[in-house]
Design a protein around this motif. Structure first.
Motif, PDB file in Angstrom:
ATOM      1  N   GLY A 203       0.769  -1.232   0.000  1.00  0.00           N
ATOM      2  CA  GLY A 203       0.000   0.000   0.000  1.00  0.00           C
ATOM      3  C   GLY A 203       0.802   1.285   0.000  1.00  0.00           C
ATOM      4  O   GLY A 203       0.269   2.329   0.315  1.00  0.00           O
TER       5      GLY A 203
ATOM      6  N   ARG B  71     -13.207   5.054  -8.795  1.00  0.00           N
ATOM      7  CA  ARG B  71     -12.205   5.626  -7.897  1.00  0.00           C
ATOM      8  C   ARG B  71     -10.922   4.799  -7.917  1.00  0.00           C
ATOM      9  O   ARG B  71     -10.967   3.566  -7.892  1.00  0.00           O
ATOM     10  CB  ARG B  71     -12.741   5.671  -6.467  1.00  0.00           C
ATOM     11  CG  ARG B  71     -13.769   6.768  -6.281  1.00  0.00           C
ATOM     12  CD  ARG B  71     -14.147   6.913  -4.833  1.00  0.00           C
ATOM     13  NE  ARG B  71     -14.534   8.305  -4.547  1.00  0.00           N
ATOM     14  CZ  ARG B  71     -14.789   8.772  -3.333  1.00  0.00           C
ATOM     15  NH1 ARG B  71     -14.678   7.990  -2.283  1.00  0.00           N
ATOM     16  NH2 ARG B  71     -15.136  10.034  -3.158  1.00  0.00           N
ATOM     17  N   ALA B  72      -9.783   5.493  -7.940  1.00  0.00           N
ATOM     18  CA  ALA B  72      -8.492   4.805  -7.909  1.00  0.00           C
ATOM     19  C   ALA B  72      -8.271   4.206  -6.527  1.00  0.00           C
ATOM     20  O   ALA B  72      -8.408   4.894  -5.516  1.00  0.00           O
ATOM     21  CB  ALA B  72      -7.379   5.800  -8.237  1.00  0.00           C
ATOM     22  N   ILE B  73      -7.971   2.916  -6.485  1.00  0.00           N
ATOM     23  CA  ILE B  73      -7.693   2.250  -5.203  1.00  0.00           C
ATOM     24  C   ILE B  73      -6.469   1.345  -5.374  1.00  0.00           C
ATOM     25  O   ILE B  73      -6.023   1.086  -6.495  1.00  0.00           O
ATOM     26  CB  ILE B  73      -8.896   1.435  -4.685  1.00  0.00           C
ATOM     27  CG1 ILE B  73      -9.284   0.330  -5.672  1.00  0.00           C
ATOM     28  CG2 ILE B  73     -10.103   2.340  -4.439  1.00  0.00           C
ATOM     29  CD1 ILE B  73      -9.022  -1.042  -5.172  1.00  0.00           C
ATOM     30  N   LEU B  74      -5.945   0.867  -4.249  1.00  0.00           N
ATOM     31  CA  LEU B  74      -4.773  -0.012  -4.273  1.00  0.00           C
ATOM     32  C   LEU B  74      -5.230  -1.465  -4.176  1.00  0.00           C
ATOM     33  O   LEU B  74      -5.754  -1.897  -3.148  1.00  0.00           O
ATOM     34  CB  LEU B  74      -3.848   0.340  -3.108  1.00  0.00           C
ATOM     35  CG  LEU B  74      -3.336   1.788  -3.107  1.00  0.00           C
ATOM     36  CD1 LEU B  74      -2.518   2.064  -1.855  1.00  0.00           C
ATOM     37  CD2 LEU B  74      -2.513   2.058  -4.354  1.00  0.00           C
TER      38      LEU B  74
ATOM     39  N   ILE C 102      -3.891  -4.230  -1.319  1.00  0.00           N
ATOM     40  CA  ILE C 102      -4.384  -4.334   0.064  1.00  0.00           C
ATOM     41  C   ILE C 102      -5.914  -4.352   0.090  1.00  0.00           C
ATOM     42  O   ILE C 102      -6.527  -4.035   1.092  1.00  0.00           O
ATOM     43  CB  ILE C 102      -3.826  -3.212   0.973  1.00  0.00           C
ATOM     44  CG1 ILE C 102      -4.048  -1.837   0.353  1.00  0.00           C
ATOM     45  CG2 ILE C 102      -2.344  -3.427   1.257  1.00  0.00           C
ATOM     46  CD1 ILE C 102      -3.729  -0.685   1.305  1.00  0.00           C
TER      47      ILE C 102
ATOM     48  N   THR D 272      -1.727  16.374  -7.294  1.00  0.00           N
ATOM     49  CA  THR D 272      -2.403  15.802  -6.121  1.00  0.00           C
ATOM     50  C   THR D 272      -2.962  14.421  -6.447  1.00  0.00           C
ATOM     51  O   THR D 272      -2.824  13.484  -5.658  1.00  0.00           O
ATOM     52  CB  THR D 272      -3.537  16.747  -5.664  1.00  0.00           C
ATOM     53  OG1 THR D 272      -2.959  18.013  -5.370  1.00  0.00           O
ATOM     54  CG2 THR D 272      -4.243  16.215  -4.430  1.00  0.00           C
ATOM     55  N   ALA D 273      -3.587  14.283  -7.620  1.00  0.00           N
ATOM     56  CA  ALA D 273      -4.204  13.004  -7.987  1.00  0.00           C
ATOM     57  C   ALA D 273      -3.163  11.904  -8.168  1.00  0.00           C
ATOM     58  O   ALA D 273      -3.464  10.722  -7.989  1.00  0.00           O
ATOM     59  CB  ALA D 273      -5.024  13.167  -9.270  1.00  0.00           C
TER      60      ALA D 273
ATOM     61  N   ALA E 231      -0.270  11.825  -6.453  1.00  0.00           N
ATOM     62  CA  ALA E 231       0.646  11.856  -5.314  1.00  0.00           C
ATOM     63  C   ALA E 231       0.804  10.491  -4.647  1.00  0.00           C
ATOM     64  O   ALA E 231       1.718  10.296  -3.855  1.00  0.00           O
ATOM     65  CB  ALA E 231       0.172  12.890  -4.290  1.00  0.00           C
ATOM     66  N   GLY E 232      -0.065   9.555  -4.966  1.00  0.00           N
ATOM     67  CA  GLY E 232       0.050   8.218  -4.379  1.00  0.00           C
ATOM     68  C   GLY E 232       0.709   7.217  -5.312  1.00  0.00           C
ATOM     69  O   GLY E 232       0.614   6.011  -5.089  1.00  0.00           O
TER      70      GLY E 232
ATOM     71  N   ALA F  73     -11.693  10.555   1.738  1.00  0.00           N
ATOM     72  CA  ALA F  73     -11.916  11.446   0.593  1.00  0.00           C
ATOM     73  C   ALA F  73     -13.279  12.121   0.707  1.00  0.00           C
ATOM     74  O   ALA F  73     -13.414  13.317   0.466  1.00  0.00           O
ATOM     75  CB  ALA F  73     -11.811  10.656  -0.715  1.00  0.00           C
TER      76      ALA F  73
ATOM     77  N   PRO G  26      -3.976   9.773  -2.469  1.00  0.00           N
ATOM     78  CA  PRO G  26      -5.373   9.745  -2.922  1.00  0.00           C
ATOM     79  C   PRO G  26      -6.029   8.355  -2.911  1.00  0.00           C
ATOM     80  O   PRO G  26      -7.184   8.235  -2.504  1.00  0.00           O
ATOM     81  CB  PRO G  26      -5.294  10.308  -4.345  1.00  0.00           C
ATOM     82  CG  PRO G  26      -3.853  10.433  -4.686  1.00  0.00           C
ATOM     83  CD  PRO G  26      -3.073  10.409  -3.432  1.00  0.00           C
TER      84      PRO G  26
ATOM     85  N   LEU H 164      -5.385   5.845  -0.974  1.00  0.00           N
ATOM     86  CA  LEU H 164      -5.632   5.440   0.408  1.00  0.00           C
ATOM     87  C   LEU H 164      -6.772   6.243   1.023  1.00  0.00           C
ATOM     88  O   LEU H 164      -7.497   5.744   1.868  1.00  0.00           O
ATOM     89  CB  LEU H 164      -4.344   5.568   1.231  1.00  0.00           C
ATOM     90  CG  LEU H 164      -3.277   4.542   0.822  1.00  0.00           C
ATOM     91  CD1 LEU H 164      -1.900   4.971   1.310  1.00  0.00           C
ATOM     92  CD2 LEU H 164      -3.604   3.160   1.360  1.00  0.00           C
ATOM     93  N   ARG H 165      -6.952   7.505   0.567  1.00  0.00           N
ATOM     94  CA  ARG H 165      -8.089   8.282   1.069  1.00  0.00           C
ATOM     95  C   ARG H 165      -9.403   7.808   0.448  1.00  0.00           C
ATOM     96  O   ARG H 165     -10.458   7.941   1.059  1.00  0.00           O
ATOM     97  CB  ARG H 165      -7.898   9.780   0.786  1.00  0.00           C
ATOM     98  CG  ARG H 165      -6.816  10.416   1.629  1.00  0.00           C
ATOM     99  CD  ARG H 165      -6.885  11.932   1.539  1.00  0.00           C
ATOM    100  NE  ARG H 165      -6.589  12.452   0.223  1.00  0.00           N
ATOM    101  CZ  ARG H 165      -5.366  12.690  -0.245  1.00  0.00           C
ATOM    102  NH1 ARG H 165      -4.318  12.443   0.516  1.00  0.00           N
ATOM    103  NH2 ARG H 165      -5.179  13.168  -1.454  1.00  0.00           N
ATOM    104  N   ASN H 166      -9.339   7.263  -0.777  1.00  0.00           N
ATOM    105  CA  ASN H 166     -10.551   6.684  -1.375  1.00  0.00           C
ATOM    106  C   ASN H 166     -10.966   5.418  -0.640  1.00  0.00           C
ATOM    107  O   ASN H 166     -12.141   5.084  -0.575  1.00  0.00           O
ATOM    108  CB  ASN H 166     -10.303   6.325  -2.849  1.00  0.00           C
ATOM    109  CG  ASN H 166     -10.279   7.558  -3.742  1.00  0.00           C
ATOM    110  OD1 ASN H 166     -10.820   8.593  -3.385  1.00  0.00           O
ATOM    111  ND2 ASN H 166      -9.646   7.443  -4.896  1.00  0.00           N
TER     112      ASN H 166
END
Lengths: 155, 342
Positions: A43, A55-58, A61, A127-128, A130-131, B97, B122, B124-126
């Motif tokens: 993560g 929505r973008a997710i990882l 995890i 910002t979008a 940044a992960g 988010a 972002p 992880l906030r979603n």
């Protein structure tokens, strides 16, 4: 083994997985969709980023069961048939990929951004994304590519 | 590649169902999960190996952000009056988010919105929820590592070992409270609702955390945080500032939440500062009312509050960043947060 039913890139997929599999493991080792990368696998790095319900997710995890009944979109599903997505095209034209390992995740984060904001500012793009870690490019060409894609999409 | 340990995954639809699932298994063998952004990496590190994981994501009653028109002043001091006043009710399952972008949260609790928007990155906030952020496990250089790494060092006080590698001699775990939203919830006077086998109970956010780094909340293992109520009032302003190495992904090295109540002419009627990421629980800075109440929040007052904060905070080496630098940043970040209120 348990049966999991997923909707991935518009297709209904059924797959047998151990109950403790992540979405990423299911995509890569159950469904053969190896575009999403297994980087840090905990993560931090964003290489496994996919789009779930917009929505973008990882995925590394995310327990696979959390993706049931939702729309999963991976890097394999960004192109429209043989027509590449404008973001993919602009990554190519701008030299935004070097080793390429972070690219699938960054493409997914970028598409998730552009799907809800057609004219993001440079700051909103930063910002979008940044992960998502990239150790090659220094990010600037990636931001250029996303800006160019936004312009093409009519932002 | 980091594999999860084997577990069974349960997907209850109601709070009662989830609570009875948690209570059904032996102590600690069932754990609740929402966004999974804290628990899943911790499980991959074998910090937790529950046989059963209870997903809260299907529980509709734990969603939603609504304004409740109460009676009374919306006091931040909790108790009966605070509980009856106008407030925001935030379902524990709302993503960070959602919380950071919600117009009601931004309007009434700007500090909370800022904090939720500064958690991790972002994706992880979603995924991550505000309830999960409140219940975040404490973190330490010697704890958030793989099984291989921890084994090589000989484990630590918090997990599987008998030695604290931070204090060397201490018998108390000093892992750091690292969540961004709780300092704000404490400063805003929020109340948390917990559901357990015996029914529900309410606890002020200020009383929720304890100084034990091994387990730093008063949530019992078979309890679920279901809802957060934040009192709101006219003339209340809040802000949050977070020190970290990168402006993304990282946990705080220091966090500062401030909330002030102001009369129409700008006179301070109440002021609370909370710092965290230093020890196992957020710390309410003492003596602020005596310095600030009755006057305006001018430069000299802000300066005095910053110095007061420096005297009260002593960072440890529980995070691999020079503790002296973190301490030097305390007055800097406190003053920045206060300037955002003034």
């Amino acid at each position: 083994m348990e049966i999991v039913r997923l909707r991935v890139n518009g297709d209904e997929r059924v797959c047998g997985v151990p109950a403790h599999y992540t979405l990423l493991e299911t995509l890569r080792y159950g469904l053969g969709l190896t575009g999403s990368k297994q980087g840090c696998d905990k993560g931090d790095c964003g290489a496994c980023t996919v789009i779930v319900d917009g929505r973008a997710i990882l995925s590394c995890i995310t327990p696979v069961w959390e993706a049931e009944g939702r729309q999963v979109r991976t890097v394999e599903g960004l192109a429209d048939g043989t027509e590449t997505h404008p973001v993919q095209d602009e990554f190519d034209l701008n030299g935004a990929a070097q080793c390429g390992f972070c690219t699938p995740g960054i493409l997914c984060s970028s598409v998730a951004l552009l799907d809800r904001n057609r004219s993001p500012s440079r700051e909103e793009i930063r910002t979008a994304l940044a992960g998502n870690l990239c150790r090659c490019t220094g990010y600037e060409k990636i931001y250029d590519a996303v800006e160019a894609a936004a312009a093409r999409l009519g932002g | 590649m980091l594999r999860l340990p084997a577990f069974r995954y349960h997907r209850p639809r109601t709070i009662d169902e989830a609570v009875s699932l948690l209570a059904r298994f032996d102590d600690g063998d069932a754990m609740p999960v929402a966004g999974g952004t804290d628990l899943m990496p911790n499980m991959k590190h074998r910090l937790f190996t529950p046989g059963h994981v209870v997903s809260l994501n299907g529980i509709a009653a734990m969603r939603g952000i609504v304004a409740v028109n109460g009676t009374g002043p919306g006091s931040r001091n909790g108790g009966a009056h605070g509980g009856e006043g106008p407030r925001l009710r935030i379902g524990a399952l709302q993503s960070l988010a959602d919380v950071s972008g919600h117009p009601l949260v931004r309007r009434h609790c700007a500090g909370l919105a800022e904090a939720a928007g500064l958690v991790a990155g972002p994706q992880l906030r979603n995924m991550g929820t505000i309830g999960g952020n409140v219940c975040l496990d404490t973190r330490c250089t010697y704890y958030n590592q793989t099984e291989f790494w921890r084994d090589a060092l000989g484990y630590c006080l918090k997990k599987d070992g008998t030695v604290c590698h931070v204090t060397r001699v201490g018998r108390k775990c000093v892992a750091a409270h690292s969540a961004d939203t709780p300092p704000n919830l404490i400063a805003l006077g929020a109340t948390l609702t917990l559901a357990g086998p015996g029914g529900t109970r309410e606890i002020p956010a200020a009383d929720f955390f304890v100084t034990d780094g091994i387990r730093n909340t008063r949530r019992a293992k078979d309890e679920i945080l279901t809802e957060i109520a934040v009192p709101v009032a006219e003339g209340r302003r809040s802000a949050y500032r977070k020190l970290r190495q990168r402006h993304s992904i990282d946990f705080p090295l220091l966090s500062v939440a401030v909330t002030g109540d102001f009369a129409e002419d700008g006179t301070v009627t109440g002021l609370t500062g909370v710092v965290s990421a230093l020890g196992a629980r957020p710390r309410v800075l003492a003596g602020w009312d005596a310095i600030a109440v009755g006057g305006r929040l001018g430069t000299d007052v802000i300066e005095a509050l910053g110095e007061r904060a420096r005297a009260q905070c002593r960072p440890l080496e529980n995070i691999i960043v020079d503790p002296e630098w973190r301490r030097a940043m305390v007055p800097v970040y406190v003053k920045r947060a206060l300037r955002a209120l003034a």
